[in-house]
Design an enzyme around this catalytic site. Structure first.
Site, PDB file in Angstrom:
ATOM      1  N   SER A 265      49.606  36.333  40.609  1.00 25.01           N
ATOM      2  CA  SER A 265      49.441  37.952  40.523  1.00 25.01           C
ATOM      3  C   SER A 265      48.450  38.466  41.456  1.00 25.01           C
ATOM      4  CB  SER A 265      49.112  38.459  39.269  1.00 25.01           C
ATOM      5  OG  SER A 265      47.701  38.340  38.836  1.00 25.01           O
TER       6      SER A 265
ATOM      7  N   LYS B 159      40.196  40.063  32.684  1.00 29.06           N
ATOM      8  CA  LYS B 159      40.323  40.174  31.489  1.00 29.06           C
ATOM      9  C   LYS B 159      39.065  40.302  30.823  1.00 29.06           C
ATOM     10  CE  LYS B 159      43.592  41.571  30.034  1.00 29.06           C
ATOM     11  NZ  LYS B 159      44.636  42.780  30.251  1.00 29.06           N
TER      12      LYS B 159
END
Ligand code: PMP
Length: 346
Positions: A281, A54
């Site tokens: 993830s 991110k």
């Protein structure tokens, strides 16, 4: 990218922090799934400034917002996020001297909240009763409407989010693949905002005519398939409660589903067998890549991203014994080897 920034003080700080973001290594995993050889190539995103994919998006959104005059020195950055985005904006905001306010569902891992606070940002916890993910977006919007000088990155709808991946992660991956003389057949990534799959996907489609691009969701909570929140899952960072504006399913190939428990087991094996201490993830993305590879057949090459490390999940089920189920893929996978390729330095 540097030329779009006007204020020299901001430009110099942005250029500094940009040296800590992107240009990540490529992990090259030789695997067998049900006896079929599959090569998985994954961008090692824990190598970024705050340890996740991110950072790329946060940096790009801030750069663009400065260039467009939507963000000025001293403005408060207010964002709704399930975690990694908050950590990225909190840290980059601190580098640039911005106060940061993060609206976060209160059931996210404790490590995430502590990390955001460690950068001096303020956390507004949002309970399920207050609306969960959607409630945190509404609360961030309401805060921005009521207070002056607030910048809302709006990661779920901002075009700079996929653009960050189309202009950095995607070209980096292509340059690394070309150095290896490898042509990828498919790319898969779990969908949080969808920035990763849409942005990298857009670049790879231009670079490789035959490639397929797949979004991934938890089989326990198939929001992309159903169009709304259904069930619960433990793959933090993906499948919030709605299909984000950035995600254009008609521009993507089939949706890949993996179980959260299977993803935990795979993330545990990546750490214990290969020393890759990845988050849940990443385990999910690895399984998605193997699922596609198995379908493509012997010698398949599939790309993905390992979005973050296991450090934010030490208090979660990632660090407990997870029960194996008959329909899980992890027990049918052999992790045969790992090579790491340096950044192509683009
Ligand atoms: N994995 C993790 C750990 C994340 O924090 C995120 C971002 N929410 C994703 C995957 C999904 O990335 P994107 O938002 O680009 O779809």
């Amino acid at each position: 990218m540097n030329s779009i920034i006007l204020d020299p003080a901001v430009e110099s700080r942005l250029a500094s922090v940009a040296n800590l973001i992107g240009d990540t290594p490529l992990l090259d995993l030789a695997c067998k799934v049900n006896g079929i050889s599959v090569r998985v190539l994954a961008k090692h995103e824990m190598a970024n400034f705050t340890g996740s994919v991110k950072d790329r998006m946060a940096l790009h959104i801030i750069r663009r917002a400065y260039a467009d005059g939507r963000l000025k020195p001293g403005d408060t950055i207010a964002e709704a996020t399930s975690g990694n985005t908050g950590i990225s904006f909190a840290a980059i905001g601190r580098v640039l001297g911005h106060p940061v306010r993060i609206f976060m569902p209160d059931w996210m891992s404790r490590e995430r909240a502590l990390l955001v606070r460690s950068f001096g940002a303020e956390i507004i916890p949002v309970s399920k009763e207050e609306g969960g993910f959607l409630g945190s977006i509404e609360m961030a919007d309401a805060f921005a409407a009521a207070a002056p000088n607030v910048f809302r990155p709006q990661q779920f709808s901002c075009p700079s989010n996929p653009a960050a991946h189309e202009t950095s992660t995607g070209p980096e991956l292509e340059a690394q693949l070309r150095k290896l003389n490898v042509v990828p057949q498919a790319f898969v990534a779990g969908v949080g905002t969808g920035g990763t799959v849409m942005g990298i996907g857009a670049h790879l489609r231009k670079a490789y005519s035959g490639i397929t691009i797949h979004p991934l969701e938890p089989a326990n909570s198939p929001t992309l398939t159903t169009g709304h929140k259904v069930g619960t899952h433990r793959i933090q960072g993906i499948s919030d409660e709605f299909i984000p504006e950035i995600v254009k399913l008609d521009q993507l190939d089939s949706i890949v589903q993996v179980w959260d428990g299977d993803s935990i087991l795979m993330a545990q094996r990546l750490a214990s067998e290969l020393g890759l201490a990845v988050g849940i993830s990443s385990g999910a993305n690895m399984l998605g890549a193997l699922q596609l590879g198995e379908k493509l057949g012997e010698g398949a090459v599939v790309c993905t991203v390992f979005s973050d490390s296991n450090k934010k999940y030490l208090s979660t089920d990632l660090c407990s014994a997870e029960a194996v189920r008959d329909d899980y893929m992890t027990p049918h996978v052999e992790l045969e080897g790992l090579a790491v390729h340096a950044s192509a330095g683009i």
